[in-house]
Design a protein around this motif. Structure first.
Motif, short mmCIF file in Angstrom:
data_model
loop_
_atom_site.label_atom_id
_atom_site.label_comp_id
_atom_site.label_asym_id
_atom_site.label_seq_id
_atom_site.Cartn_x
_atom_site.Cartn_y
_atom_site.Cartn_z
N GLY A 75 81.93 13.62 80.75
CA GLY A 75 80.89 14.61 80.51
C GLY A 75 81.16 15.51 79.32
O GLY A 75 80.37 16.41 79.05
N SER A 76 82.23 15.26 78.59
CA SER A 76 82.54 16.11 77.44
C SER A 76 81.58 15.82 76.28
O SER A 76 81.03 14.71 76.17
N TYR A 77 81.39 16.82 75.43
CA TYR A 77 80.50 16.67 74.28
C TYR A 77 81.07 15.65 73.29
O TYR A 77 80.41 14.70 72.90
N ARG A 78 82.31 15.89 72.89
CA ARG A 78 83.02 14.93 72.04
C ARG A 78 84.49 14.92 72.43
O ARG A 78 85.01 15.89 72.97
N MET A 79 85.17 13.81 72.12
CA MET A 79 86.60 13.70 72.41
C MET A 79 87.35 13.23 71.17
O MET A 79 86.80 12.52 70.32
N PHE A 80 88.62 13.64 71.10
CA PHE A 80 89.48 13.24 69.99
C PHE A 80 90.85 12.83 70.53
O PHE A 80 91.31 13.32 71.55
N ARG A 81 91.47 11.92 69.82
CA ARG A 81 92.84 11.55 70.15
C ARG A 81 93.79 12.64 69.67
O ARG A 81 93.41 13.46 68.82
N PRO A 82 95.03 12.66 70.15
CA PRO A 82 95.99 13.68 69.70
C PRO A 82 96.21 13.68 68.19
O PRO A 82 96.57 14.72 67.62
N ASP A 83 95.98 12.53 67.52
CA ASP A 83 96.16 12.49 66.06
C ASP A 83 94.95 13.03 65.31
O ASP A 83 94.93 13.05 64.07
N GLY A 84 93.91 13.46 66.06
CA GLY A 84 92.73 14.06 65.44
C GLY A 84 91.58 13.10 65.20
O GLY A 84 90.48 13.52 64.83
N SER A 85 91.79 11.80 65.42
CA SER A 85 90.71 10.84 65.20
C SER A 85 89.71 10.89 66.36
O SER A 85 90.06 11.17 67.50
N LEU A 86 88.45 10.61 66.02
CA LEU A 86 87.39 10.64 67.02
C LEU A 86 87.63 9.58 68.09
O LEU A 86 88.00 8.44 67.79
N LEU A 87 87.42 9.97 69.34
CA LEU A 87 87.57 9.05 70.47
C LEU A 87 86.19 8.82 71.08
O LEU A 87 85.70 9.66 71.84
N PRO A 88 85.54 7.69 70.76
CA PRO A 88 84.21 7.42 71.34
C PRO A 88 84.29 7.33 72.87
O PRO A 88 85.31 6.90 73.42
N HIS A 89 83.22 7.72 73.53
CA HIS A 89 83.22 7.71 74.99
C HIS A 89 83.53 6.32 75.56
O HIS A 89 84.24 6.20 76.56
#
Length: 249
Positions: A75-89
């Protein structure tokens, strides 16, 4: 992981997925979701979000619509990996668990709220199976560790500053036992850290100044700061060294 009757979170998840049909039990376990001291949400086999608690909504910064096909896996708006890259749902840990059936333990995910605020979540995800062993969903229990991570990073930065300092920076407990020893202390006094940590601070103090150290420890026990003062200490080879010292509780 197959759910067991002793696991209240998985039990509640099983109820929501329709593995049990007692309405009274459903209401009790639905209340349990809200009373849990951490964020939790449940997805079905296709990744549709079927239930989440208030803590999850607070961490996400939003309240997604239950069962919305556009709200899959999290349910999050957006997610990112610890390295800062975008994590698609569709690539997030929940999607991986539903695809592979392998639980996730203590994995970090960076969550961005709709207002732009980012938080760090530590997640644990368990797969839920029916009596035939088929995957029917998964439950994610997660917690906000943003402040803890900030504290850890600050401690690492501080440790690096202390170690690189040319000044001797030594910590001791209130009994005068050396607890830490930096590179500056090694250069000034000649001892390696392993030679002095756990030893009394008096290893550095000439015998005729032991009363001075006793008075300093007494003041530290009272929470007092000892501002800069000049004194004499002793190197590993026994030679004296004039120093300017200050102590903080």
């Amino acid at each position: 992981m197959t759910t067991s009757i002793e696991d209240p979170v998985a039990n509640a998840a099983s109820v929501t997925l329709g593995l049990r049909h007692e309405e009274q039990a459903f209401e009790v376990l639905a209340q349990l979701f809200e009373q849990l001291p951490f964020a939790v949400y449940l997805c079905d086999r296709d990744g549709l979000v079927l239930r989440y608690n208030r803590r999850a909504a607070e961490l996400w910064g939003r309240s997604p619509k239950i069962g919305d096909p556009n709200e899959r896996f999290c349910g999050s708006y957006r997610m990112f990996r610890p390295d800062g890259s975008l994590l698609p749902h569709h690539e997030c840990p929940m999607a991986d668990v539903l695809r592979t059936g392998v639980a996730v333990r203590e994995q970090e995910v960076h969550i961005e709220r709709p207002d732009g605020l980012r938080r760090i979540a530590l997640i644990d995800i368990d797969v839920i199976k029916d009596s035939d062993g088929n995957i029917v969903g998964a439950v994610n229990c997660f917690q906000d560790i943003t402040e803890r991570k900030s504290g850890e990073e600050a401690a690492i930065r501080l440790a690096a500053i202390i170690e690189s300092s040319d000044d001797a920076i030594v910590s001791k407990d209130l009994d005068g036992t050396i607890m830490s020893w930096n590179g500056g202390a090694q250069r000034i006094f000649g001892y390696l850290a392993e030679e002095v940590i756990g030893k009394p601070i008096t290893i550095l103090i000439p015998p005729d100044r032991h009363n001075e150290e006793a008075a300093i420890l007494e003041r530290l026990r009272r929470g007092e700061r000892i501002d800069s003062y000049e004194t004499v200490r002793r190197r590993k080879d026994g030679s004296p060294v004039d120093i300017s010292s200050q102590c903080r509780p």
